[in-house]
Enzyme design. Structure first.
Site: not given
Ligand code: NDP
Length: 320
Positions: A134, A137-138
């Site tokens: 993701c 997200c990261d």
């Protein structure tokens, strides 16, 4: 066989636990069956920086612990286990965990989707340590560093485009020489100067498990068999997601890609069964959108139980 439950929620990611919170606060005493991937995809990530309200971010597993405790505080009952069968042809619905059966007046399906992994083993070992599924997200952790994206579909292109704004370079590794992604996404990705492509290539190893971080990828050209190594600090696997809908096959309407169909909010094709989160969303797939749809499902279930959920939604029916 236990007595009827007003609401049973299958799944304990942000969608399931938010549905549990709302249903519990509506005094419906929901039962949550948490599933094999308890806590959902956030349990696989490290710092979550895009969940509103945490200016410094919160660790994915910590966020899920909080959500769980919040739902339990209002009376949600959460049990371990993976649902093995459901019977949705008549109410109350039957939800089975092996030989144990539960009856439910309404059901909220929040079983999520699981990111596909490479089957290397090593990719899961380095998950959250340089391997991610993701970018939203990261990606931020790779600001100013080189990364790779694996895959040739819309997810991979979207990840690459997002990462190109953060990373020094993004190398897309695809197993063919033709992208599966939509034309518009392909054109965008191909036009960005710091995105490059390695074609007809698979990843055969990710280094370095011993160091607990990603240092390089070992690649193999599928046509020539030639091996090479690519130095990167992070690798994003964008080879697709699989919605966890096998349980509902033949019982709930699904799109061709296996995601559940919903309409008028969270309603599925079976009256009294609602769906929330990634199991019915292959577009946004964010923790916060999953939580929002969990709230919708709980409100829809409550209205269904009280007989105030009408066939045509307020949007269609109410005068402006
Ligand atoms: P897709 O199934 O479309 O693409 C998966 C990609 O990963 C393919 O290129 C495939 O290769 C490759 N792949 C699959 N398995 C492996 C493997 N084991 N090793 C290496 N490569 C592999 O999945 P997506 O998640 O990209 O998209 C799913 C759906 O969601 C699509 O309908 C897509 O349009 C939609 N979507 C839309 C977005 C948007 O509109 N913004 C964003 C994201 C998704 P190959 O091509 O050889 O099969």
């Amino acid at each position: 066989m236990s007595s009827d439950r007003q609401v049973i929620i299958i799944g304990s990611g942000p969608a399931g636990l938010t549905a549990a919170l709302y249903a519990a606060r509506a005094n419906l005493k929901p039962l949550v069956i948490e599933g094999i991937e308890a806590g959902g995809q956030l349990m696989l990530t490290t710092m979550v920086e895009n969940w509103p309200g945490y200016r410094d971010g919160i660790m994915g597993p910590d966020l899920m612990t909080e959500l769980r405790a919040q739902a339990e505080r209002f009376g949600a009952e959460i049990i371990q286990g993976d649902v093995t069968a459901v019977e949705l042809s008549k109410r109350p619905f039957t939800v089975s965990l092996g030989k144990t059966q539960y009856l439910a007046q309404t059901l909220i399906v929040a079983t999520g989707a699981s990111a596909k992994w490479l089957d290397l083993g090593v990719d899961k070992k380095l998950s959250g340590r340089g391997v991610s599924t993701c970018a939203t997200c990261d990606g931020f952790f790779f600001k100013g560093r080189p990364v790779a994206v694996i895959g040739g579909g819309d997810t991979a292109m979207e990840e690459a485009i997002y990462l190109s704004k953060l990373a020094t370079s993004v190398t897309v590794i695809h197993r063919r020489d033709l992208l599966r992604a939509s034309k518009v996404m392909q054109d965008k990705a191909l036009s960005i100067p710091n995105i490059s492509f390695i074609w007809n290539t698979e990843v055969v190893d990710i280094k370095d498990v011993d160091k607990g971080e990603v240092t390089s990828l070992v690649l193999r050209n599928i046509q020539t068999g030639e091996r090479s190594e690519l130095a990167v600090d992070g690798v994003f696997i964008g080879i697709g997601h699989v919605p966890n809908t096998a349980l509902f096959s033949g019982q709930l309407a699904m799109h061709d890609n296996g995601y559940l169909k919903t309409h008028d909010g969270s309603r599925t094709s079976v009256s009294g069964v609602f769906a929330a989160g990634d199991v019915q969303d292959h577009v946004y797939r964010q923790a916060v959108t999953a939580a929002g749809s969990g709230c919708m499902a709980a409100i829809d279930a409550e209205r269904f139980l009280s007989g105030t959920l009408h066939e045509s939604s307020a949007l269609h029916g109410a005068p402006a």
